[in-house]
Design a protein around this motif. Structure first.
Motif, PDB file in Angstrom:
ATOM      1  N   GLY A  66     146.722  44.247  11.969  1.00  0.00           N
ATOM      2  CA  GLY A  66     146.242  45.155  13.006  1.00  0.00           C
ATOM      3  C   GLY A  66     145.352  46.252  12.457  1.00  0.00           C
ATOM      4  O   GLY A  66     144.545  46.839  13.186  1.00  0.00           O
ATOM      5  N   MET A  67     145.485  46.560  11.165  1.00  0.00           N
ATOM      6  CA  MET A  67     144.624  47.558  10.521  1.00  0.00           C
ATOM      7  C   MET A  67     143.268  46.973  10.132  1.00  0.00           C
ATOM      8  O   MET A  67     142.380  47.703   9.704  1.00  0.00           O
ATOM      9  CB  MET A  67     145.301  48.097   9.255  1.00  0.00           C
ATOM     10  N   GLY A  68     143.128  45.659  10.249  1.00  0.00           N
ATOM     11  CA  GLY A  68     141.859  45.031   9.918  1.00  0.00           C
ATOM     12  C   GLY A  68     141.907  44.074   8.751  1.00  0.00           C
ATOM     13  O   GLY A  68     140.884  43.490   8.391  1.00  0.00           O
ATOM     14  N   TYR A  69     143.075  43.895   8.132  1.00  0.00           N
ATOM     15  CA  TYR A  69     143.183  42.939   7.029  1.00  0.00           C
ATOM     16  C   TYR A  69     142.935  41.526   7.551  1.00  0.00           C
ATOM     17  O   TYR A  69     143.466  41.133   8.587  1.00  0.00           O
ATOM     18  CB  TYR A  69     144.567  43.009   6.388  1.00  0.00           C
ATOM     19  N   LEU A  92     147.961  38.741  16.761  1.00  0.00           N
ATOM     20  CA  LEU A  92     148.998  39.771  16.816  1.00  0.00           C
ATOM     21  C   LEU A  92     150.066  39.414  17.850  1.00  0.00           C
ATOM     22  O   LEU A  92     151.260  39.653  17.629  1.00  0.00           O
ATOM     23  CB  LEU A  92     148.378  41.131  17.150  1.00  0.00           C
ATOM     24  N   ALA A  93     149.644  38.833  18.968  1.00  0.00           N
ATOM     25  CA  ALA A  93     150.601  38.443  20.006  1.00  0.00           C
ATOM     26  C   ALA A  93     151.529  37.345  19.497  1.00  0.00           C
ATOM     27  O   ALA A  93     152.739  37.364  19.749  1.00  0.00           O
ATOM     28  CB  ALA A  93     149.859  37.978  21.257  1.00  0.00           C
ATOM     29  N   LEU A  94     150.972  36.384  18.755  1.00  0.00           N
ATOM     30  CA  LEU A  94     151.799  35.308  18.200  1.00  0.00           C
ATOM     31  C   LEU A  94     152.793  35.847  17.177  1.00  0.00           C
ATOM     32  O   LEU A  94     153.958  35.449  17.153  1.00  0.00           O
ATOM     33  CB  LEU A  94     150.910  34.246  17.550  1.00  0.00           C
ATOM     34  N   ARG A  95     152.324  36.743  16.320  1.00  0.00           N
ATOM     35  CA  ARG A  95     153.214  37.295  15.293  1.00  0.00           C
ATOM     36  C   ARG A  95     154.320  38.140  15.916  1.00  0.00           C
ATOM     37  O   ARG A  95     155.434  38.204  15.402  1.00  0.00           O
ATOM     38  CB  ARG A  95     152.412  38.117  14.287  1.00  0.00           C
ATOM     39  N   ASP A  98     156.659  41.078  10.543  1.00  0.00           N
ATOM     40  CA  ASP A  98     156.275  42.332  11.199  1.00  0.00           C
ATOM     41  C   ASP A  98     155.252  43.096  10.366  1.00  0.00           C
ATOM     42  O   ASP A  98     154.292  43.665  10.902  1.00  0.00           O
ATOM     43  CB  ASP A  98     157.508  43.207  11.428  1.00  0.00           C
ATOM     44  N   ALA A  99     155.455  43.118   9.044  1.00  0.00           N
ATOM     45  CA  ALA A  99     154.520  43.823   8.168  1.00  0.00           C
ATOM     46  C   ALA A  99     153.155  43.139   8.179  1.00  0.00           C
ATOM     47  O   ALA A  99     152.112  43.804   8.187  1.00  0.00           O
ATOM     48  CB  ALA A  99     155.070  43.883   6.745  1.00  0.00           C
ATOM     49  N   THR A 100     153.161  41.811   8.188  1.00  0.00           N
ATOM     50  CA  THR A 100     151.899  41.069   8.255  1.00  0.00           C
ATOM     51  C   THR A 100     151.138  41.438   9.516  1.00  0.00           C
ATOM     52  O   THR A 100     149.925  41.677   9.487  1.00  0.00           O
ATOM     53  CB  THR A 100     152.168  39.552   8.232  1.00  0.00           C
TER      54      THR A 100
END
Length: 222
Positions: free
Chosen positions: A117-120, A191-194, A110-112
């Motif tokens: 999502g912030m651009g990392y 993001l959808a996969l995570r 979740d943190a990843t």
């Protein structure tokens, strides 16, 4: 920067792909996690006894307000410090390689997703071989409409809580194959996969076509 060897060149999708998927940064990681961590942080990527501590330390650093890691990293990943970026890669690499085998596997996943999502920008970890999983379906990276439909299915199908819902498994397998074959994907795909990780573990397929388990220690780095 070290690149993962023997990988196919990413397929660049036409502009209509961005239109169909509503824009967003491309997500096609090309940096080898194992090589980056070894060469820049003297960390050997593994799911062994040190993995839990490395994940915990990375997450604590990223979430500490005074470190400023929760800012906007931007598409080029330049909005935060180099230390924040490296700590993110420690978190992401272990989460992707080890999953639930590391302490707080779901928390790490979740943190990843949140930091990505912030651009990392993520690095690349080859998918581990699962002898119980079927082979992934053949995928055409230029099937923009099909990939867009898969993202929509995961985002709107309640797959995060019930992956048995119609269309969830098929969507997971399509995006998994696209991600692991370096198709040029928008950020929404990763993001959808995570987001469905854990709930959809039973729906995974093998993108590992070599037939042997991945060992980070055997990776050839430049």
């Amino acid at each position: 920067m070290t690149r993962f060897k023997d990988r196919p060149h990413p397929v660049l999708l036409v502009l209509v792909f961005l239109v169909l998927l509503g824009g967003g940064a491309y997500c096609a990681p090309t940096e080898s996690c194992a090589c980056f961590l070894k060469e820049n942080m003297n960390i050997t990527l593994s799911c062994g006894s040190n993995a839990a501590k490395q994940v915990r330390d990375a997450l604590e650093y990223l979430e500490l307000p005074e470190n400023g890691c929760d800012g906007d990293a931007g598409d080029s990943n330049v909005g935060v410090s180099e230390e924040c970026k490296m700590r993110f890669l420690v978190l992401q690499a272990h989460s992707d390689l080890c999953g639930g085998m590391v302490m707080g596997g779901r928390v790490a996943a979740d943190a990843t997703r949140d930091f990505q999502g912030m651009g990392y920008q993520p690095c690349f970890v080859p998918r581990q071989l699962d002898i119980m999983a079927p082979e992934c379906p053949v995928l055409d990276c230029e099937d923009a409409a099909g990939i867009a439909d898969a993202i929509e299915a995961l985002e709107s199908g309640n797959c995060e809580s019930d992956c048995a819902a119609e269309g969830c498994g098929k969507a997971v397998r399509k995006l998994l194959m696209a991600y692991d074959n370096f198709c040029a994907l928008p950020l929404e795909a990763s993001l959808a996969l995570r987001a469905v990780r854990g709930a959809c573990d039973r729906e995974l397929c093998n993108t590992n076509t070599v037939g042997i388990a991945y060992d980070p220690n055997e990776e050839a780095c430049d």
